[in-house]
Design an enzyme around this catalytic site. Structure first.
Site, PDB file in Angstrom:
ATOM      1  N   ILE A  81       5.179 -19.365  69.728  1.00  0.00           N
ATOM      2  CA  ILE A  81       4.368 -20.473  70.239  1.00  0.00           C
ATOM      3  C   ILE A  81       2.951 -20.377  69.674  1.00  0.00           C
ATOM      4  O   ILE A  81       2.325 -19.321  69.700  1.00  0.00           O
ATOM      5  CB  ILE A  81       4.302 -20.453  71.779  1.00  0.00           C
ATOM      6  N   LYS A 138      15.465 -10.224  78.217  1.00  0.00           N
ATOM      7  CA  LYS A 138      15.755 -11.661  78.182  1.00  0.00           C
ATOM      8  C   LYS A 138      17.260 -11.929  78.145  1.00  0.00           C
ATOM      9  O   LYS A 138      17.757 -12.852  78.793  1.00  0.00           O
ATOM     10  CB  LYS A 138      15.057 -12.312  76.984  1.00  0.00           C
ATOM     11  N   ASP A 141      -1.680 -15.290  89.171  1.00  0.00           N
ATOM     12  CA  ASP A 141      -1.615 -14.228  88.178  1.00  0.00           C
ATOM     13  C   ASP A 141      -2.030 -12.944  88.869  1.00  0.00           C
ATOM     14  O   ASP A 141      -2.479 -12.959  90.024  1.00  0.00           O
ATOM     15  CB  ASP A 141      -2.511 -14.531  86.969  1.00  0.00           C
ATOM     16  N   ILE A 142      -1.897 -11.831  88.139  1.00  0.00           N
ATOM     17  CA  ILE A 142      -2.224 -10.541  88.743  1.00  0.00           C
ATOM     18  C   ILE A 142      -3.724 -10.303  88.783  1.00  0.00           C
ATOM     19  O   ILE A 142      -4.222  -9.429  89.474  1.00  0.00           O
ATOM     20  CB  ILE A 142      -1.496  -9.407  87.992  1.00  0.00           C
ATOM     21  N   GLY A 147       2.105 -16.057  86.489  1.00  0.00           N
ATOM     22  CA  GLY A 147       1.661 -15.749  85.134  1.00  0.00           C
ATOM     23  C   GLY A 147       0.913 -16.918  84.523  1.00  0.00           C
ATOM     24  O   GLY A 147       0.994 -17.180  83.322  1.00  0.00           O
ATOM     25  N   GLY A 171      -1.504 -16.662  81.307  1.00  0.00           N
ATOM     26  CA  GLY A 171      -0.987 -16.308  79.999  1.00  0.00           C
ATOM     27  C   GLY A 171      -1.071 -17.452  79.009  1.00  0.00           C
ATOM     28  O   GLY A 171      -1.542 -18.554  79.326  1.00  0.00           O
ATOM     29  N   TYR A 178      12.081  -6.158  75.049  1.00  0.00           N
ATOM     30  CA  TYR A 178      11.847  -7.542  75.466  1.00  0.00           C
ATOM     31  C   TYR A 178      13.125  -8.369  75.318  1.00  0.00           C
ATOM     32  O   TYR A 178      13.533  -9.096  76.232  1.00  0.00           O
ATOM     33  CB  TYR A 178      10.722  -8.136  74.630  1.00  0.00           C
TER      34      TYR A 178
END
Length: 317
Positions: A173, A147, A35-36, A9, A12, A143
């Site tokens: 963030i 987590k 990443d994808i 990832g 991101g 989400y």
């Protein structure tokens, strides 16, 4: 062949800047970004890069073998707002990618794992002021559920299989380099871009919504610091509370007006308001500060100054 780091990832919001920082620390060739897709061409062209689907265990295993990977930073995830639109996709990506990495570590094919958790693990029953490290976690978003469950699995794999997994609960963030990717705290990045571009912003959260936030430099510092800590110093193997600053949309707008008096803000709360209302307004991260000497460098005023100056350069270019 020397052992290497894999960032899953990497394109991101956090992954982009984490990749850059880890390459500064360990050397460009020792950090493999993945990443994808190749949507971030600057990152793709800056060093070793692999197209990798985090849900494909065999592809992940082959990548680790081919590149002699011993440390993985698993940054791929479907975030809070996007996860509410695509709940099954969020569960699939967020959980299966973690299992794949933990199982590689269980098999001793890699030595160390970083996996980010989030303030989304908390819910409306969690104490909202100075939320303690150990507290009620009843998340109300997909989400947050992923987590919370992920934290339990991380601790389980550490306790049962001696997996060296490390985690922090990121607050919102804020960065001037990469755009956020579908989270509830995205407004705190968008507001700076709109201030520079249009001189005004319509917030999707109400003016007095107080949330824990952090400038990207501090988030990257926390991530590299916990990974550099001695294993015996870490008392938490689920995920550490992490905090820097808390503010409301009104407060961030006032900090912008201090430098741009003509800036205007309006408020039009949407479905993300309910998500934000379920989260804490401030976090007690004293355990992180004690265990691995965590400290933050940026307050709201310092962050706003850097964000506005850097974005002015970007839009003037």
């Amino acid at each position: 062949m020397s052992s290497k780091i894999l960032i899953i990832g990497a394109c991101g919001q956090i992954g982009t800047e984490l990749t850059t920082r880890l390459r500064e620390i360990h050397g460009v060739d020792n950090v493999v970004a993945s990443d994808i897709n190749t949507r971030n061409l600057d990152l793709v062209n800056a060093g070793p890069f692999v197209i990798l689907d985090a849900k494909n265990f065999n592809a992940l295993k082959d990548c680790c073998i081919n590149h002699n990977i011993d440390t993985i930073y698993l940054m791929a995830a479907l975030l809070s707002a996007t996860g509410e639109k695509y709940p099954m996709e969020a569960w699939d990506l967020n959980m299966n990618s973690l299992f794949h990495v933990l199982n590689l570590a269980k098999a001793k094919q890699i030595k160390k794992v970083f996996w980010p958790s989030s303030i989304a693990v908390f819910g409306p029953t969690t104490p909202s002021e100075n939320t303690p490290q150990h507290t009620i976690c009843e998340p109300t978003t997909v989400y947050g559920i992923t987590k919370q469950v992920g934290e339990r699995w991380c601790e389980y794999y550490h306790d049962k299989y001696d997996v060296d997994v490390r985690s922090i609960r990121y607050p919102g963030i804020i960065s001037h380099k990469a755009m956020p990717g579908g989270g509830t705290t995205d407004y705190a990045v968008e507001i700076y871009h709109e201030a520079i571009k249009n001189g005004k912003y319509e917030s999707f959260l109400s003016e007095n919504t107080n949330l824990p936030m952090m400038f990207m430099d501090d988030a990257i510092k926390a991530t590299t610091d916990i990974m550099a800590a001695a294993p015996e110093d870490l008392s938490i193997r689920s995920s550490y509370n992490l905090s820097a600053i808390s503010f409301t949309p009104q407060e961030i707008a006032e900090s912008i007006k201090a430098e741009m008096p003509e800036f205007e803000i309006t408020y039009q709360p949407d479905f993300r308001q309910a998500i934000a209302d379920s989260w804490p307004s401030s976090i007690d991260d004293s355990v992180a500060r004690k265990d691995w000497n965590w400290s933050h460098d940026f307050n709201l005023e310092k962050m706003t100054s850097v964000m506005l100056s850097q974005l002015k350069k970007k839009y003037d270019a």
